[in-house]
Design an enzyme around this catalytic site. Structure first.
Site, PDB file in Angstrom:
ATOM      1  N   GLY A  56     -30.454  -3.136 -17.279  1.00 43.97           N
ATOM      2  CA  GLY A  56     -30.847  -1.834 -17.811  1.00 43.97           C
ATOM      3  C   GLY A  56     -30.589  -0.652 -16.902  1.00 43.97           C
ATOM      4  O   GLY A  56     -30.626   0.493 -17.356  1.00 43.97           O
ATOM      5  N   SER A  57     -30.330  -0.886 -15.611  1.00 40.47           N
ATOM      6  CA  SER A  57     -30.118   0.238 -14.690  1.00 40.47           C
ATOM      7  C   SER A  57     -28.644   0.608 -14.547  1.00 40.47           C
ATOM      8  O   SER A  57     -28.316   1.580 -13.870  1.00 40.47           O
ATOM      9  CB  SER A  57     -30.690  -0.103 -13.308  1.00 40.47           C
ATOM     10  OG  SER A  57     -30.015  -1.231 -12.769  1.00 40.47           O
ATOM     11  N   VAL A  95     -24.034   1.126 -18.825  1.00 45.67           N
ATOM     12  CA  VAL A  95     -24.282   1.014 -20.263  1.00 45.67           C
ATOM     13  C   VAL A  95     -25.776   1.085 -20.559  1.00 45.67           C
ATOM     14  O   VAL A  95     -26.208   1.766 -21.501  1.00 45.67           O
ATOM     15  CB  VAL A  95     -23.685  -0.295 -20.828  1.00 45.67           C
ATOM     16  CG1 VAL A  95     -23.879  -0.359 -22.348  1.00 45.67           C
ATOM     17  CG2 VAL A  95     -22.198  -0.400 -20.497  1.00 45.67           C
ATOM     18  N   TYR A 143     -14.628 -15.522 -14.087  1.00 44.13           N
ATOM     19  CA  TYR A 143     -15.469 -14.542 -14.783  1.00 44.13           C
ATOM     20  C   TYR A 143     -15.121 -14.484 -16.270  1.00 44.13           C
ATOM     21  O   TYR A 143     -16.017 -14.479 -17.135  1.00 44.13           O
ATOM     22  CB  TYR A 143     -15.288 -13.161 -14.151  1.00 44.13           C
ATOM     23  CG  TYR A 143     -16.042 -12.057 -14.851  1.00 44.13           C
ATOM     24  CD1 TYR A 143     -17.418 -11.911 -14.669  1.00 44.13           C
ATOM     25  CD2 TYR A 143     -15.390 -11.144 -15.677  1.00 44.13           C
ATOM     26  CE1 TYR A 143     -18.116 -10.897 -15.302  1.00 44.13           C
ATOM     27  CE2 TYR A 143     -16.083 -10.128 -16.317  1.00 44.13           C
ATOM     28  CZ  TYR A 143     -17.440 -10.005 -16.126  1.00 44.13           C
ATOM     29  OH  TYR A 143     -18.137  -8.999 -16.761  1.00 44.13           O
ATOM     30  N   LYS A 194     -17.545 -15.426 -19.491  1.00 37.97           N
ATOM     31  CA  LYS A 194     -17.826 -14.462 -20.564  1.00 37.97           C
ATOM     32  C   LYS A 194     -17.394 -15.009 -21.927  1.00 37.97           C
ATOM     33  O   LYS A 194     -18.093 -14.822 -22.931  1.00 37.97           O
ATOM     34  CB  LYS A 194     -17.129 -13.133 -20.273  1.00 37.97           C
ATOM     35  CG  LYS A 194     -17.839 -12.260 -19.271  1.00 37.97           C
ATOM     36  CD  LYS A 194     -19.135 -11.710 -19.846  1.00 37.97           C
ATOM     37  CE  LYS A 194     -19.755 -10.637 -18.990  1.00 37.97           C
ATOM     38  NZ  LYS A 194     -21.032 -10.160 -19.556  1.00 37.97           N
ATOM     39  N   PRO A 220     -16.358  -4.092 -25.351  1.00 36.90           N
ATOM     40  CA  PRO A 220     -15.935  -2.708 -25.118  1.00 36.90           C
ATOM     41  C   PRO A 220     -14.636  -2.657 -24.310  1.00 36.90           C
ATOM     42  O   PRO A 220     -14.348  -3.569 -23.534  1.00 36.90           O
ATOM     43  CB  PRO A 220     -17.084  -2.103 -24.315  1.00 36.90           C
ATOM     44  CG  PRO A 220     -17.915  -3.247 -23.843  1.00 36.90           C
ATOM     45  CD  PRO A 220     -17.415  -4.513 -24.442  1.00 36.90           C
ATOM     46  N   HIS A 231     -14.433   0.699 -10.857  1.00 38.10           N
ATOM     47  CA  HIS A 231     -13.409   0.852 -11.884  1.00 38.10           C
ATOM     48  C   HIS A 231     -12.659   2.163 -11.678  1.00 38.10           C
ATOM     49  O   HIS A 231     -13.042   2.989 -10.853  1.00 38.10           O
ATOM     50  CB  HIS A 231     -14.042   0.770 -13.268  1.00 38.10           C
ATOM     51  CG  HIS A 231     -14.566  -0.590 -13.596  1.00 38.10           C
ATOM     52  ND1 HIS A 231     -15.891  -0.832 -13.884  1.00 38.10           N
ATOM     53  CD2 HIS A 231     -13.940  -1.794 -13.652  1.00 38.10           C
ATOM     54  CE1 HIS A 231     -16.058  -2.124 -14.125  1.00 38.10           C
ATOM     55  NE2 HIS A 231     -14.898  -2.731 -13.975  1.00 38.10           N
ATOM     56  N   ARG A 262      -4.524   3.126 -20.799  1.00 33.92           N
ATOM     57  CA  ARG A 262      -5.844   2.526 -21.003  1.00 33.92           C
ATOM     58  C   ARG A 262      -6.616   3.280 -22.096  1.00 33.92           C
ATOM     59  O   ARG A 262      -6.426   4.477 -22.295  1.00 33.92           O
ATOM     60  CB  ARG A 262      -6.673   2.555 -19.710  1.00 33.92           C
ATOM     61  CG  ARG A 262      -6.153   1.694 -18.580  1.00 33.92           C
ATOM     62  CD  ARG A 262      -6.244   0.204 -18.857  1.00 33.92           C
ATOM     63  NE  ARG A 262      -5.787  -0.599 -17.732  1.00 33.92           N
ATOM     64  CZ  ARG A 262      -4.554  -1.051 -17.587  1.00 33.92           C
ATOM     65  NH1 ARG A 262      -3.612  -0.750 -18.491  1.00 33.92           N
ATOM     66  NH2 ARG A 262      -4.225  -1.795 -16.536  1.00 33.92           N
ATOM     67  N   ASP A 280       0.558  -1.389  -9.944  1.00 34.60           N
ATOM     68  CA  ASP A 280      -0.025  -0.708 -11.095  1.00 34.60           C
ATOM     69  C   ASP A 280      -1.014  -1.582 -11.870  1.00 34.60           C
ATOM     70  O   ASP A 280      -1.847  -1.078 -12.603  1.00 34.60           O
ATOM     71  CB  ASP A 280       1.079  -0.296 -12.084  1.00 34.60           C
ATOM     72  CG  ASP A 280       1.621   1.094 -11.782  1.00 34.60           C
ATOM     73  OD1 ASP A 280       0.899   1.884 -11.156  1.00 34.60           O
ATOM     74  OD2 ASP A 280       2.763   1.374 -12.181  1.00 34.60           O
TER      75      ASP A 280
END
Length: 333
Positions: A27-28, A31, A155, A159, A182, A198, A227, A289
Site C-alpha cells: 500500500g505504500s 500504485v 520473477y 508472476k 499494467p 524504472h 513504451r 537500449d
C-alpha cells in the site's frame, strides 16, 4: 469443517449490509498510493474501509504473519500489489530470491483469501511476464506462449503463476480471483533510485541533479525505444473499476492506447520541459537500449470500459516532476 477446504462463497460470508473491507498489499508504493489518493476523492468509497498495508504490518513471505493480518482486518476484498522487485541488475544476480519470495507472498495471499472467503481478489502482474519472442501487439491470450526474457526469468515465472493459481482457485473453490497487467507505470511516490529504478523516475532524478549541479543530462541509449506509460492515478481508477465491475478470472491488460506509445527521447523532452532544465542533453549510444518495443493491446479494456479517458502524457509527467521536486527529501531514492 476445515476452513481450508471450504469454497470461497461458503460458510462465513459477510452479510451484504456489512461494510466492505478492502485490503491493499504493497500500500505504500506507487500504485497503492495512487489508489489511496483516488479513493479519498471518490464519494462511493465512503461506505468502505480501505486498509493500506506496508512492510511494517508484517512480512507477507511469512504465513503466520500474513494470517495474523487477515485475522486482524477480516478483508472482504483484496488488491494484491506487494512483490519483491528490482531492476535488471538485481533480477540477474538474485534469481533464487526473486522466485522464492514472490511465490511465498502470492501463495500466502491467495490461500488466506480463499480461507477467509474474500469476495474478490485482484492481483497485479507485469508485462515482463510475456514471452520474449512474440508478435506485437501483445494481448492477454499470449502470456503462456513461450519463455519470458532470460534476464528476469525467475520473477516473470513467479508472476505468471498467479494467473495459473487464479484459475485453479476458481475451478476448485469458486473463488473470484483475477489479475491485471499494467504497462509501464509512473507518477508520485515512485522509487527514484539512480541505478535501480524504472525509466521515468530515474530520468526525473537525473534531470533534477543535472539542473541543480549545472551539468549535462546524460541518457543511456539512443532514445529510440518505444513504451506505453500509464499514470498511477489512471491505473488506480482502473484497479477500482476491476474490483467493482470486472467479473472474470482471466487477466486484463491496463494500458493506454497503442497510438499513445512514446519514445524514450520524447520522455526525456517531457521531463526536461517540466523541470525547466536548460542544460545540454546527451544520449550515450554506447549503452544498450533494451527491447525496442513491448506494444500491448488494450482492446479488451476498451471493449468493457470504452469511455475511460487517460491523462495526457505531458500533464502526467509535469505532475510527477512537481511531486518529486516538492518531496525530494522524503522521496525513495
Amino acid at each position: 469443517i476445515n476452513a481450508e477446504y471450504m469454497g470461497c462463497f461458503g460458510i462465513g460470508l459477510k452479510m451484504a449490509s456489512e461494510k466492505n473491507v478492502i485490503l491493499v498489499t504493497g500500500g505504500s508504493g506507487l500504485v497503492g498510493q495512487g489508489i489511496k489518493t483516488v479513493i479519498e476523492q471518490d464519494g462511493s468509497a465512503k461506505e468502505e474501509q480501505w486498509v493500506f498495508l506496508t512492510s511494517k504490518d508484517g512480512d507477507l513471505r511469512n504465513y503466520e504473519e500474513t494470517k495474523a493480518i487477515f485475522e486482524k482486518y477480516k478483508p472482504t476484498h483484496v488488491i494484491h500489489l506487494a512483490a519483491f522487485v528490482g531492476g535488471l541488475f538485481r533480477n540477474m544476480n538474485y534469481p533464487v530470491e526473486f522466485w522464492q519470495y514472490n511465490i511465498a507472498i502470492n501463495e500466502n495471499i491467495l490461500k488466506l483469501s480463499q480461507i477467509h472467503k474474500v469476495k474478490k481478489l485482484v492481483s497485479c502482474l507485469s508485462t515482463c511476464i510475456f514471452p520474449d519472442k512474440t508478435t506485437y501487439p501483445i494481448d492477454e491470450t499470449m502470456i503462456h506462449n513461450g519463455p519470458p526474457h532470460s534476464s528476469n526469468e525467475a520473477y516473470a515465472y513467479a508472476k505468471r503463476m498467479i494467473d495459473v493459481q487464479n484459475r485453479a482457485y476458481h475451478t476448485q473453490y469458486g473463488c473470484n480471483f483475477t489479475s491485471v497487467i499494467p504497462t509501464n507505470i509512473y507518477g508520485p511516490h515512485d522509487n527514484y533510485h539512480l541505478e535501480d529504478s524504472h525509466v521515468i523516475p530515474g530520468l526525473i532524478h537525473k534531470t533534477y541533479l543535472a539542473k541543480k549541479n549545472g551539468t549535462p543530462l546524460t541518457v543511456a541509449g539512443t532514445g529510440k525505444p518505444l513504451r506505453q506509460f500509464i499514470y498511477s492515478a489512471d491505473l488506480a481508477k482502473l484497479f477500482i473499476w476491476v474490483l467493482r465491475h470486472y467479473e472474470s478470472s482471466e487477466p486484463i491488460i491496463l494500458s493506454v492506447d497503442e497510438k499513445d506509445e512514446v519514445t524514450i527521447k520524447e520522455v526525456v523532452e517531457a521531463i526536461v520541459e517540466a523541470m525547466e532544465f536548460k542544460g545540454e542533453v546527451k544520449f550515450d549510444t554506447s549503452k544498450a537500449d533494451g527491447q525496442y518495443k513491448k506494444t500491448a493491446s488494450n482492446q479488451k479494456l476498451r471493449s468493457l470500459y470504452p469511455g475511460f479517458q487517460f491523462i495526457d502524457f505531458k500533464t502526467g509527467v509535469k505532475q510527477s516532476v512537481d511531486w518529486f521536486v516538492q518531496n525530494y527529501d522524503s522521496a525513495r531514492k
